[in-house]
Design a protein around this motif. Structure first.
Motif, short mmCIF file in Angstrom:
data_model
loop_
_atom_site.label_atom_id
_atom_site.label_comp_id
_atom_site.label_asym_id
_atom_site.label_seq_id
_atom_site.Cartn_x
_atom_site.Cartn_y
_atom_site.Cartn_z
N GLN B 83 0.83 -1.21 0.00
CA GLN B 83 0.00 0.00 0.00
C GLN B 83 0.87 1.25 0.00
OE1 GLN B 83 -2.49 -2.51 -0.46
NE2 GLN B 83 -3.51 -0.56 -0.17
N GLY B 84 1.99 1.17 0.67
CA GLY B 84 2.89 2.33 0.75
C GLY B 84 3.43 2.69 -0.62
N LEU B 85 3.81 1.68 -1.38
CA LEU B 85 4.32 1.94 -2.73
C LEU B 85 3.20 2.50 -3.60
CD1 LEU B 85 6.95 1.65 -4.43
CD2 LEU B 85 5.94 -0.44 -5.36
N ALA B 86 1.99 1.96 -3.40
CA ALA B 86 0.85 2.45 -4.19
C ALA B 86 0.59 3.92 -3.87
CB ALA B 86 -0.40 1.62 -3.89
N LEU B 87 0.74 4.29 -2.60
CA LEU B 87 0.52 5.69 -2.22
C LEU B 87 1.61 6.60 -2.81
CD1 LEU B 87 -1.35 7.57 -0.63
CD2 LEU B 87 0.02 7.14 1.39
N MET B 88 2.79 6.04 -3.00
CA MET B 88 3.89 6.80 -3.60
C MET B 88 3.78 6.96 -5.10
SD MET B 88 7.48 5.36 -2.21
CE MET B 88 7.91 5.44 -0.49
N HIS B 89 2.92 6.14 -5.70
CA HIS B 89 2.90 5.97 -7.15
C HIS B 89 3.18 7.26 -7.94
CE1 HIS B 89 1.71 4.03 -10.92
NE2 HIS B 89 0.97 5.08 -11.18
N GLU B 90 2.42 8.30 -7.63
CA GLU B 90 2.56 9.56 -8.36
C GLU B 90 3.99 10.11 -8.29
OE1 GLU B 90 0.78 12.82 -6.37
OE2 GLU B 90 0.51 14.01 -8.17
N MET B 91 4.60 9.97 -7.12
CA MET B 91 5.92 10.55 -6.92
C MET B 91 7.03 9.74 -7.59
SD MET B 91 5.68 13.31 -5.54
CE MET B 91 4.08 13.53 -6.27
N LEU B 92 6.77 8.44 -7.81
CA LEU B 92 7.79 7.59 -8.41
C LEU B 92 8.17 8.12 -9.79
CD1 LEU B 92 6.37 4.04 -7.54
CD2 LEU B 92 8.16 5.30 -6.34
N PHE B 93 7.17 8.52 -10.54
CA PHE B 93 7.41 9.01 -11.91
C PHE B 93 8.21 10.30 -11.88
CE2 PHE B 93 4.58 6.33 -14.54
CZ PHE B 93 3.99 5.59 -13.52
N ILE B 94 7.95 11.12 -10.87
CA ILE B 94 8.64 12.41 -10.78
C ILE B 94 10.10 12.20 -10.38
CG2 ILE B 94 8.67 14.65 -9.59
CD1 ILE B 94 5.56 14.45 -9.57
N ALA B 95 10.32 11.26 -9.47
CA ALA B 95 11.71 10.94 -9.07
C ALA B 95 12.52 10.51 -10.29
CB ALA B 95 11.71 9.84 -8.02
N ALA B 96 11.91 9.70 -11.13
CA ALA B 96 12.63 9.22 -12.31
C ALA B 96 12.76 10.32 -13.37
CB ALA B 96 11.91 8.00 -12.91
N GLY B 97 11.65 11.01 -13.63
CA GLY B 97 11.65 12.04 -14.67
C GLY B 97 12.58 13.19 -14.33
N ASN B 98 12.73 13.49 -13.05
CA ASN B 98 13.64 14.55 -12.63
C ASN B 98 15.06 14.01 -12.43
OD1 ASN B 98 11.39 16.73 -10.70
ND2 ASN B 98 11.62 16.40 -12.88
N ARG B 99 15.24 12.75 -12.74
CA ARG B 99 16.56 12.09 -12.78
C ARG B 99 17.28 12.17 -11.42
NH1 ARG B 99 17.77 11.52 -18.24
NH2 ARG B 99 19.45 10.20 -17.50
N LEU B 100 16.57 11.69 -10.40
CA LEU B 100 17.10 11.73 -9.04
C LEU B 100 17.54 10.34 -8.59
CD1 LEU B 100 14.36 14.14 -7.69
CD2 LEU B 100 16.76 14.70 -8.13
N PRO B 101 18.80 10.20 -8.19
CA PRO B 101 19.35 8.87 -7.89
C PRO B 101 18.97 8.34 -6.51
CG PRO B 101 21.04 10.53 -7.63
CD PRO B 101 19.82 11.26 -8.10
N ILE B 102 17.68 8.25 -6.25
CA ILE B 102 17.18 7.75 -4.97
C ILE B 102 17.25 6.22 -4.98
CG2 ILE B 102 15.08 7.58 -3.57
CD1 ILE B 102 14.28 10.32 -5.01
#
Ligand code: TPP
Ligand code: MG
Lengths: 310, 393
Positions: B83-102
């Motif tokens: 559920q936690g990953l599902a809640l993050m879903h929107e932010m996952l794309f932004i982390a990748a699109g903004n090229r952040l090495p998390i």
């Protein structure tokens, strides 16, 4: 008692330089951009600004243009306070560990009322409770303007919006405005204040004070919206002033739990003066207006504002 | 000096994050991820890890805070599940699109309903298109090594992408296993501190991040992400090779087992590969030419490499611990089918959905899958090419 510090005695004390610069695509008379320009002058270049989705983001950053002369980050709609938490924590860790030169960098979130009162309230509450050293500014134009004037928790009672329609049986928004500054103050943070661009000196001093304070600070700024409030563009500042003079939007500070009004209103104008200039209230009956007046009287009394003008 | 220790898999990932000397941890607790972040809290409390530990109020804020911290140049770690990953879903794309090495650990957990805290891969698979490098681990050693490698891969200037290390909830997370743990000196040699990029958010060099992009730029932005992900394969290989040369443990996109002369192979990711190996051994004892391909990298998908690896196979029995309701089968299955569609020579590809919501996949069930897959080769096809393996009817 908190110290009474005045950073700017007059608007002439503000730097000539702008950090939120011209060329943005806001409507003429937009309260948001007037407020942001002043706030940025007050806080200066040594900051990182986070703006959630909303009018401010859209008008100031159409790629490849930008109106931001300071580092600026838009991530999403509901998380400005959480992103700001990360920025603040990141800087803190990097400086402590010697990876970044030590100096104070102000972290500032500048959000709309929807991004603050509604979808972003949880992130804001979390960040305030954790005590990050940052300033959160809410630009309150009392609706979701960017998506076309939909109602927010911060929309006032009776206002027409595209989702609190005025129809044969419905009179606009049925609920009272959510008191977000009070919610922020309930976190017992060091500084909460309200401001509006009609009182620019009050606004810039509060903005400066808020960033200088250690820990979280919250600044709630009323920012008229020309298309959303159905007002002529040359009246937005006048209407903002009337919001204060009627007691609808009192200007105050809450420092260490103590509230004091910064712009005294010895004789409050009738709310009619404020409401009648705005198309979004055009449908209100005298009965509705009196209901609003009663509510304002009650709130004003709590704050110790002056009596109503007769 | 590297040392052999016994450690819970969850703690192996915390240890790796500590050795990577992360600057910021922002996380929200959810079973079966909790042990990871609890251990990190202890490290910080004991002064063993000098990091800002942000006790965010949700996973959405966890990823948002990681995004903010990574954008100023910090090395950032988080962990979540289900559920936690599902809640993050929107932010996952932004982390990748903004090229952040998390770097993020995902203790794979089933998605509700029913509320189910146990393992399957439906959480990550529901976010598989988020633009992250996605690695699946089977055991504590992999979890430990992959985490250290993940920072190096993510922060490489040719990559600059977030990495998710997936490992099955409970079946892997809560198991105590022996690992060879590296010490701080060894890790330092392999993984230097993150270089703060010149474009990081800082008043000395103001940059505008995350602007509004009109239709004239979106295609190019997305295409760049596609290229970055594809190209990251090279860097992943390089980093895995360097790690192997330094510490003697070499990794590849696949770990084949008894594949040399195999005609049938099970293909899957994660913790159940251990059971699948036993099934392979049993079938081998009966004279069946069966092997296993453990897939470690789901994004970027190792396409050419899989074609090469499977060129002598007659049947691929793909076991997925996730699926798309109303779709064409499990995610690995559909991916592999798409991959082979244009190939002249291809194995029979049969899909199985199993191990949902923590249901164990037993040795005999793997054997049933192989038998069923074999029948497909003889013409006894399964409707749509895939089936649920363990349904009680
Ligand atoms: C998760 C999510 N939900 C909805 C939206 C659509 N959306 C973008 S801006 C906005 C309204 C912004 O309102 P407010 O915060 O008051 O700022 P304003 O535009 O009025 O300045 C909405 C609803 C979105 N971008 N993301
Ligand atoms: Mg608004």
């Amino acid at each position: 008692m908190a110290e009474k510090k005045v950073f700017f005695k007059s608007l002439k004390d503000l730097p000539k330089e702008d950090f939120f610069v011209q060329g943005h695509r806001a409507c003429p008379g937009c309260g948001e951009t007037i407020a942001v320009r002043l706030i940025m002058k007050a806080v200066g270049p040594n900051c990182i600004v986070i703006t959630p989705t909303g009018c401010l983001e859209v008008v100031s950053s159409p790629y490849p243009y930008t109106s931001w002369a300071v580092p600026w980050y838009h991530v999403a709609f509901e998380n400005a306070a959480a992103v700001a938490s990360g920025v603040e924590a990141g800087l803190k860790a990097l400086m402590r560990k010697g990876k970044l030169e030590k100096k104070r960098i102000h972290v500032i979130a500048i959000a709309g009322d929807g991004g603050t009162a509604d979808i972003g309230l949880q992130a804001l509450s979390g960040a305030l409770e954790r005590g990050h050293d940052f300033l959160y500014v809410c630009l309150d134009n009392e609706a979701y303007m960017n998506t076309g004037i939909q109602r927010s928790g911060s929309t006032p009672y009776g206002a027409w919006t595209t989702t609190s329609a005025v129809g044969k049986i419905m009179p606009g928004k049925l609920q009272w405005k959510k008191n977000v500054p009070a919610i922020a103050a309930a976190h017992d943070i060091p500084y909460v204040a309200t401001a509006c661009p009609a009182y620019p000196l009050d606004l810039v001093n509060k903005a400066k004070k808020a960033v200088e304070i250690d820990g979280p600070a919250y600044l709630h700024v009323l920012t008229p919206c020309v298309p959303g409030w159905r007002i002529p563009s040359n009246l937005s500042i006048k209407i903002a002033r009337l919001a204060v003079q009627t007691g609808i939007f009192p200007l105050y500070e809450v420092e260490d739990g103590r509230l004091h009004v910064t712009v005294k209103v010895p004789k409050r104008k009738h709310v009619k003066e404020y409401l009648k200039l705005q198309g979004r209230f055009a449908h209100l009956t005298d009965g509705e207006i009196e209901k609003i007046q009663k509510r304002v009287d009650m709130e004003s009394e709590k704050l110790g504002l002056g009596p109503r003008e007769t | 000096m590297a040392k052999r220790i016994a450690i819970e898999c969850s703690h192996a990932i915390s240890l790796a994050a500590k050795l990577a000397n992360v600057d910021v941890v922002a996380a929200y607790p959810i079973t079966p991820q909790t042990h990871i972040v609890e251990k990190l809290s202890e490290y910080v409390a004991d002064g063993e890890l000098d990091a800002e530990y942000i006790n965010v109020e949700s996973e959405h804020s966890a990823m948002s805070a990681c995004i903010g911290a990574s954008a100023v140049g910090a090395r950032v770690f988080t962990a979540t599940a289900g559920q936690g990953l599902a809640l993050m879903h929107e932010m996952l794309f932004i982390a990748a699109g903004n090229r952040l090495p998390i770097v993020m650990a995902v203790a794979n957990r089933s998605l509700s309903p029913n509320l189910n805290i146990w393992g399957d891969q439906s959480d990550m698979m529901a976010s598989k298109d988020c633009g992250w490098i996605q690695i699946y681990a089977e055991n504590a050693q992999e979890v430990f090594d992959f985490t250290l490698q993940a920072f190096k891969i993510a922060e490489d200037e040719r990559v600059m992408l977030p990495v998710a290390i997936n490992f099955d909830g409970f079946y892997v997370t809560h198991v105590i296993e022996p690992i060879i743990a590296l010490d701080q000196e060894e890790v330092k040699k392999f993984l230097p501190p993150r270089k703060i990029p010149s474009y990081a958010l800082h008043p000395d060099h103001p940059t505008t991040w995350g602007p509004i992009g009109l239709p004239d730029v979106q295609t190019e932005l997305k295409r760049q992400l596609e290229e970055a992900l594809r190209n990251s394969k090279t860097v992943i290989k390089e980093v895995w090779k360097e790690f192997g040369d330094m510490f003697g443990r070499y990794y590849d996109f696949f770990e084949p087992y008894r594949l040399e002369d195999a005609e049938i192979a099970i293909l899957m990711m994660g913790g159940h590969c251990g059971t699948a190996r036993i099934a392979v051994d049993r079938l081998r004892e009966k004279g069946e030419k069966v092997g296993l391909i453990k897939l470690r990298l789901f994004r970027p998908f190792p396409d050419e490499e899989l074609i090469k690896l499977t060129k002598n196979l007659k049947v691929l029995a793909i076991v997925d611990k996730a699926f798309s309701p109303g779709g064409l089968g499990g995610p690995v299955f559909t991916e592999v089918k798409a991959l082979f569609y244009n190939q002249k020579i291809k194995p029979e590809i049969v899909g199985f959905i199993a191990g949902l919501g923590g249901r164990d996949i037993r040795v005999d069930e793997f054997m049933v899958a192989v038998e069923r897959a074999k029948k497909a080769l003889m013409g006894e096809k399964i409707d749509k090419g895939f089936m649920f393996l363990q349904v009680r009817e």
